[in-house]
Design a protein around this motif. Structure first.
Motif, PDB file in Angstrom:
ATOM      1  N   THR A 170     -59.362 -30.832  53.614  1.00 17.47           N
ATOM      2  CA  THR A 170     -58.820 -31.733  54.622  1.00 17.47           C
ATOM      3  C   THR A 170     -57.319 -31.862  54.385  1.00 17.47           C
ATOM      4  N   VAL A 171     -56.605 -32.374  55.372  1.00 19.62           N
ATOM      5  CA  VAL A 171     -55.158 -32.474  55.253  1.00 19.62           C
ATOM      6  C   VAL A 171     -54.776 -33.346  54.047  1.00 19.62           C
ATOM      7  N   GLY A 172     -55.491 -34.459  53.844  1.00 22.92           N
ATOM      8  CA  GLY A 172     -55.198 -35.345  52.717  1.00 22.92           C
ATOM      9  C   GLY A 172     -55.343 -34.628  51.374  1.00 22.92           C
ATOM     10  N   HIS A 173     -56.394 -33.813  51.279  1.00 22.19           N
ATOM     11  CA  HIS A 173     -56.650 -33.070  50.051  1.00 22.19           C
ATOM     12  C   HIS A 173     -55.528 -32.069  49.789  1.00 22.19           C
ATOM     13  N   LEU A 174     -55.169 -31.310  50.837  1.00 24.32           N
ATOM     14  CA  LEU A 174     -54.132 -30.295  50.675  1.00 24.32           C
ATOM     15  C   LEU A 174     -52.778 -30.950  50.427  1.00 24.32           C
ATOM     16  N   ALA A 175     -52.541 -32.119  51.081  1.00 28.62           N
ATOM     17  CA  ALA A 175     -51.265 -32.808  50.903  1.00 28.62           C
ATOM     18  C   ALA A 175     -51.100 -33.248  49.454  1.00 28.62           C
ATOM     19  N   THR A 176     -52.186 -33.680  48.824  1.00 27.30           N
ATOM     20  CA  THR A 176     -52.097 -34.102  47.423  1.00 27.30           C
ATOM     21  C   THR A 176     -51.810 -32.902  46.527  1.00 27.30           C
ATOM     22  N   ALA A 177     -52.452 -31.753  46.860  1.00 23.76           N
ATOM     23  CA  ALA A 177     -52.156 -30.529  46.110  1.00 23.76           C
ATOM     24  C   ALA A 177     -50.679 -30.163  46.292  1.00 23.76           C
ATOM     25  N   LEU A 178     -50.210 -30.309  47.532  1.00 25.72           N
ATOM     26  CA  LEU A 178     -48.817 -29.961  47.840  1.00 25.72           C
ATOM     27  C   LEU A 178     -47.849 -30.894  47.110  1.00 25.72           C
ATOM     28  N   LEU A 179     -48.199 -32.188  47.068  1.00 20.95           N
ATOM     29  CA  LEU A 179     -47.340 -33.170  46.404  1.00 20.95           C
ATOM     30  C   LEU A 179     -47.155 -32.809  44.930  1.00 20.95           C
ATOM     31  N   GLN A 180     -48.232 -32.431  44.274  1.00 22.36           N
ATOM     32  CA  GLN A 180     -48.141 -32.080  42.855  1.00 22.36           C
ATOM     33  C   GLN A 180     -47.299 -30.834  42.667  1.00 22.36           C
ATOM     34  N   ARG A 181     -47.454 -29.892  43.600  1.00 21.26           N
ATOM     35  CA  ARG A 181     -46.726 -28.640  43.475  1.00 21.26           C
ATOM     36  C   ARG A 181     -45.240 -28.879  43.691  1.00 21.26           C
ATOM     37  N   ARG A 182     -44.893 -29.689  44.704  1.00 22.48           N
ATOM     38  CA  ARG A 182     -43.487 -29.911  45.029  1.00 22.48           C
ATOM     39  C   ARG A 182     -42.758 -30.708  43.958  1.00 22.48           C
ATOM     40  N   THR A 183     -43.447 -31.726  43.398  1.00 18.77           N
ATOM     41  CA  THR A 183     -42.735 -32.645  42.516  1.00 18.77           C
ATOM     42  C   THR A 183     -43.003 -32.344  41.050  1.00 18.77           C
ATOM     43  N   GLY A 184     -43.996 -31.496  40.786  1.00 16.97           N
ATOM     44  CA  GLY A 184     -44.296 -31.160  39.398  1.00 16.97           C
ATOM     45  C   GLY A 184     -45.050 -32.246  38.638  1.00 16.97           C
ATOM     46  N   VAL A 185     -45.427 -33.353  39.305  1.00 16.86           N
ATOM     47  CA  VAL A 185     -46.188 -34.383  38.581  1.00 16.86           C
ATOM     48  C   VAL A 185     -47.653 -33.952  38.484  1.00 16.86           C
ATOM     49  N   ARG A 186     -48.330 -34.457  37.474  1.00  9.75           N
ATOM     50  CA  ARG A 186     -49.740 -34.155  37.318  1.00  9.75           C
ATOM     51  C   ARG A 186     -50.539 -35.416  37.605  1.00  9.75           C
ATOM     52  N   LEU A 187     -51.392 -35.350  38.635  1.00  8.01           N
ATOM     53  CA  LEU A 187     -52.204 -36.502  39.028  1.00  8.01           C
ATOM     54  C   LEU A 187     -53.657 -36.205  38.690  1.00  8.01           C
ATOM     55  N   ASN A 188     -54.481 -37.238  38.609  1.00  7.08           N
ATOM     56  CA  ASN A 188     -55.921 -37.051  38.455  1.00  7.08           C
ATOM     57  C   ASN A 188     -56.507 -37.060  39.872  1.00  7.08           C
ATOM     58  N   HIS A 189     -56.633 -35.854  40.433  1.00  7.63           N
ATOM     59  CA  HIS A 189     -56.988 -35.705  41.846  1.00  7.63           C
ATOM     60  C   HIS A 189     -58.519 -35.741  41.994  1.00  7.63           C
ATOM     61  N   ILE A 190     -59.027 -36.765  42.649  1.00 12.64           N
ATOM     62  CA  ILE A 190     -60.478 -36.922  42.772  1.00 12.64           C
ATOM     63  C   ILE A 190     -60.897 -36.807  44.237  1.00 12.64           C
ATOM     64  N   VAL A 191     -61.871 -35.943  44.482  1.00  7.85           N
ATOM     65  CA  VAL A 191     -62.266 -35.638  45.849  1.00  7.85           C
ATOM     66  C   VAL A 191     -63.512 -36.422  46.242  1.00  7.85           C
ATOM     67  N   TYR A 192     -63.487 -37.001  47.430  1.00  4.85           N
ATOM     68  CA  TYR A 192     -64.641 -37.719  47.964  1.00  4.85           C
ATOM     69  C   TYR A 192     -65.192 -36.960  49.155  1.00  4.85           C
ATOM     70  N   LYS A 193     -66.310 -37.463  49.702  1.00  4.32           N
ATOM     71  CA  LYS A 193     -66.931 -36.747  50.818  1.00  4.32           C
ATOM     72  C   LYS A 193     -66.187 -36.969  52.117  1.00  4.32           C
ATOM     73  N   SER A 194     -65.589 -38.138  52.249  1.00  3.91           N
ATOM     74  CA  SER A 194     -64.838 -38.418  53.467  1.00  3.91           C
ATOM     75  C   SER A 194     -63.826 -39.506  53.155  1.00  3.91           C
ATOM     76  N   ALA A 195     -63.073 -39.932  54.172  1.00  4.19           N
ATOM     77  CA  ALA A 195     -61.994 -40.888  53.954  1.00  4.19           C
ATOM     78  C   ALA A 195     -62.504 -42.259  53.505  1.00  4.19           C
ATOM     79  N   GLN A 196     -63.633 -42.721  54.099  1.00  2.00           N
ATOM     80  CA  GLN A 196     -64.064 -44.100  53.839  1.00  2.00           C
ATOM     81  C   GLN A 196     -64.361 -44.390  52.366  1.00  2.00           C
ATOM     82  N   PRO A 197     -65.196 -43.591  51.685  1.00  2.00           N
ATOM     83  CA  PRO A 197     -65.433 -43.895  50.273  1.00  2.00           C
ATOM     84  C   PRO A 197     -64.176 -43.752  49.426  1.00  2.00           C
ATOM     85  N   ALA A 198     -63.269 -42.848  49.794  1.00  2.00           N
ATOM     86  CA  ALA A 198     -62.018 -42.694  49.048  1.00  2.00           C
ATOM     87  C   ALA A 198     -61.203 -43.980  49.151  1.00  2.00           C
ATOM     88  N   ILE A 199     -61.149 -44.540  50.362  1.00  2.00           N
ATOM     89  CA  ILE A 199     -60.397 -45.783  50.562  1.00  2.00           C
ATOM     90  C   ILE A 199     -61.060 -46.930  49.794  1.00  2.00           C
TER      91      ILE A 199
END
Lengths: 332, 507
Positions: A170-199
């Protein structure tokens, strides 16, 4: 085999007549003047109530008023949209079967190895209907009031700041991957099934941040439970005018939005596409459509079909780069 | 405390003023009636019913639409219980449990009593749960939020351990069924990596096997095949309907069971993301544990109908709390409700209660009205439903097959799901021949994927430290209960051998 019963022979005759009739109509459809002469089918890659379904039903209702033909929404959820994509790509290219195209159409080009329908090139764009900003939000207890502070926090505690995103690809998932790549920070990226449980997880504070479409996060931003750090679009969102864009927040080349529109099979004749584009643009310009779509957190778009084709191609290229750079393995 | 009750009065008053207006009562009635009529068609459960009827509500104002949908939901759920009892056709995960003893009661000529107990238990549970929500909504949300991945994992583990208890008969076979259910649950796209597992390149399998085809196949279709094999002699057995109303003894057993079921269901229903699916199973397991005669379960124990039906309805009620306050749908049905709300311009979230009090309290009051209507509609109809059993098999079976196909197709508009149902029908027949029970399989199928997702997420959040499961108090408590349940299953066997050694643990 026994000889066909009279009923069966009758049915065969009827089928042949129907086939001839539909061919006749399809042939005549190339002239835009009498288009549409039959009901239009909008295939949504979502269950009833999903965001593409809501778009299709809202637009479909006003399109029906305009073209005086029934507009039927057909739900084909599942398979990351591929089931709906496949169905429309293989439908007769006569303008009567349209896809509610979402970012997933562009993203799947790179997310899947071998798409039987040929990926986004199997479609001709009709119109971009809406766009929706993505938003980076943190739990209100996280001591970061801006993107810069958030990145500092993540740099100070590498791999410890948990960011929740909706499903892989999803765009949110790819955006987080992109954010880490652009800024070089390392995040604990956790994937959910959809937006609601993530929120929900961000609300409870078990994860610190979430990267999602603005609409589902909006009520929690307004209640103060979540703090929005940036919206991903080129301009600020009217829904949260105080939140800066990613560019304003200092993130370079980090502008994108999720979009939805309508697409037809690639071989659809240009006059039919033009006629459809005109109808859809008129519907999207209708204040009633605008009110209904804005209430869903959508920004109404519209425009030429060439512009939509360009957007799909640009998104496919942009997310393709991210998928390869973030080393997300394509699915066979 | 006085504040609490003053608020309760004010809130329920507002709710009733919305929900008891002639217009909303009408929509609620229409919803309940439509839901019952469609839900009672064999093979068409709540998910299919709501998916079919959702577009009907698009033309109403938001409050009426949501209230009508709630009516459809209750109606369809009760309709689903009806087919579970009469024809062993569960329309959603909770009715799987009702199938066990409800259908056994029907076979013994107590179909009318089973249906009446189901309706009365649902009403009792609905009333209690409505009061609970009205009293404690805000604090219930906080409780729901205290459940994270670690707590869910431990809860699912507890549920899975209980699964073995669901089966009567061979424990190794029950374990085998649990494992088979887990395997079937693995099919689909891995949430974490996006990789596809066991999908064989079939896009329809990318989201996993759906619950409805699996349940319809394993229970409904398999039942038909088994009956065909037994021949026509069976008709007379089933046609002996007997007294429609529950006997005094049946009521005496059902009431405490329904109350316990209500408690279990109300608690589990609050948990966003998977609690509600457990409620019916958990209530059944609890009854079987508490019963002095657990061997009656599975052969038509009235507690085995009352408890899960109550739990199911209480859970359905309280699961509106996380839905309305957090916007998290727990079940496919709730996901459809979220979609419906969004279509009507209501974004579920914490502001619903404050920004749209008429909607929030109207919905809660309409829950109770909906339950009351179900009772009014269904108790007189029990005799009619039961008479369905008198329909000759050569008419009933083709009709069931047809409606199953329609019901399965209408959930995702997928012909593939219909084929899948046929396949699972054959599998279910094979399992019946081997005397393996499909209920533990279904539970593992539902819980397995949730368990995996939460296990991995809990570990990811804890940076790989498995100690997280025993450090969180709620999770630890659930694990201890699981342990006790396991010991309880193992101990009697051990005790026979070494009675003296274990004397102290008994006290």
């Amino acid at each position: 085999m026994h000889t066909p019963s009279p009923l069966r022979r009758h049915l065969r005759g009827l089928a042949a007549a129907l086939l001839a009739a539909s061919l006749g109509v399809a042939g005549g459809a190339a002239t835009a003047a009498d288009f549409p002469a039959r009901p239009i089918r909008l295939v949504a890659p979502a269950a009833p109530g999903g965001s593409p379904d809501i778009l299709a039903r809202t637009v479909g209702q006003f399109l029906n008023e305009r073209v005086k033909q029934p507009v039927v929404v057909e739900n084909k959820p599942g398979g990351a949209g591929n089931i709906a994509h496949e169905l429309v790509a293989r439908a007769a290219p006569d303008g009567y079967t349209l896809l509610v195209a979402t970012d997933q159409l562009a993203i799947n080009d790179s997310l899947f190895h071998d798409l039987s329908y040929g990926g986004s090139r199997g479609f001709a764009g009709v119109v971009q209907a809406i766009s929706a900003p993505q938003v980076l939000v943190v739990n209100s207890t996280v001591p970061a009031r801006s993107v810069a502070e958030f990145l500092d926090l993540a740099r100070a505690r590498p791999g410890e700041i948990a960011v929740a995103t909706p499903a892989v690809g999803t765009v949110g998932h790819l955006a987080t991957a992109l954010l880490q790549r652009r800024t070089g920070v390392r995040l604990n990226h956790i994937v959910y099934k959809s937006a609601q449980p993530a929120i929900a997880e961000a609300l409870s504070g078990r994860v610190q941040a979430v990267f999602v479409t603005l609409a589902p996060a909006l009520p929690h931003i307004q209640s103060g439970a979540l703090r929005a750090l940036a919206v991903s679009t080129a301009e600020r969102s009217p829904a949260v005018p105080e939140v800066p864009t990613t560019a304003e927040a200092g993130l370079k080349d980090f502008t994108f939005s999720s979009w939805q529109g309508f697409s037809a099979p690639a071989a659809t004749p240009a006059p039919v596409l033009d006629a459809l584009n005109a109808h859809f643009n008129a519907v999207l310009a209708d204040p009633r459509t605008r009110t209904a779509l804005t209430a869903q957190g959508f920004d109404v778009a519209g425009g030429t079909r060439q512009a939509f084709d360009g957007l799909v191609a640009a998104s496919a290229a942009q997310w393709g780069d991210v998928i390869r750079a973030a080393d997300i393995k394509p699915v066979d | 405390m006085t504040d609490l009750f003053a608020n309760l009065g004010a809130n329920l008053g507002l709710g009733l003023s919305v929900a008891a207006s002639p217009q909303t009562v009408l929509w609620c009635l229409v919803g309940c009636l439509l839901g019952t009529l469609i839900g009672v068609l064999p093979g068409i459960g709540p998910v299919a019913t709501i998916a079919m009827l959702l577009p009907v509500t698009f033309y109403l104002d938001p409050v009426s639409a949501i209230i009508m949908l709630a009516g459809i939901y209750y109606g369809a759920q009760y309709g689903g219980s009806t087919t579970a009892i009469l024809m062993r056709l569960p329309g959603e995960s909770s009715s799987v449990v009702t199938c066990l003893d409800g259908n056994a009661m029907a076979r013994r000529g107590r179909a009318g009593a089973a249906l009446a107990v189901a309706a009365l238990s649902s009403f009792l549970a609905g009333t209690v749960a409505t009061l609970l929500i009205a009293l404690f909504s805000p604090s219930l949300t906080a409780l729901a939020q205290s459940f994270g991945p670690a707590e869910y994992f431990s809860l699912m583990l507890l549920g899975m351990t209980g699964a073995v208890v669901l089966a009567h008969g061979s424990v190794p076979k029950a374990v085998a069924m649990v494992l088979l259910g887990l395997l079937l649950g693995l099919v689909g796209t891995d949430v974490e990596s996006g990789m596809q597992r066991f999908t064989f390149g079939i896009p329809e399998l990318a989201d996993g096997i759906d619950f409805v085809p699996l349940a319809m196949g394993l229970f409904g279709l398999a039942e038909i095949i088994v009956n065909l094999e037994r021949g026509v002699a069976k008709v007379d057995d089933v046609a002996a309907i007997g007294r429609l109303r529950p006997t005094r003894e049946e009521m005496r057993a059902a009431v405490p069971a329904a109350l316990r079921g209500t408690a279990v269901g109300s608690l589990l229903g609050l948990l966003p993301g998977g609690g509600a699916v457990l409620s019916a199973f958990a209530a059944y397991t609890l009854e079987k544990r508490l019963s002095p005669t657990p061997e009656r379960f599975g052969t038509g124990a009235v507690e085995g109908v009352a408890a899960p039906e109550a739990a199911n309805n209480a859970g359905a009620q309280t699961s509106f709390v996380p839905l309305l306050t957090l916007g998290i749908p727990e079940t496919p049905v709730m996901a459809l409700m979220v979609g419906a709300m969004m279509i009507h311009g209501i974004q579920p979230g914490p502001q619903v209660m404050t920004a749209q009090p008429a909607l929030f309290w109207g919905l809660i009051a309409s829950m109770w009205i909906g339950n009351l209507m179900l009772l009014v509609i269904n108790l007189p109809l029990v005799g009619l439903w039961v008479r369905l059993l008198r329909v000759p098999y050569h008419l009933l079976f083709p009709a069931i097959l047809l409606f199953c196909a329609i019901g399965v197709y209408s959930v995702h508009n997928s012909a593939f799901d219909v084929l899948l149902t046929a396949l699972f029908g054959l599998v279910g027949y094979g399992l019946a021949k081997l005397k393996c029970e499909p209920a533990p399989l279904m539970l593992a199928f539902v819980l397995g994927p949730l368990m995996e997702e939460n296990l991995r997420r809990a570990l990811q959040l804890a940076h790989g430290d498995a100690g997280v499961f025993v450090r969180q108090p709620i999770s630890l408590g659930l694990l201890l209960v699981t342990l006790a349940l396991l010991l309880g299953a193992v101990l009697p066997a051990v005790r026979r051998v070494r009675a003296v050694a274990f004397a102290e643990t008994d006290t």
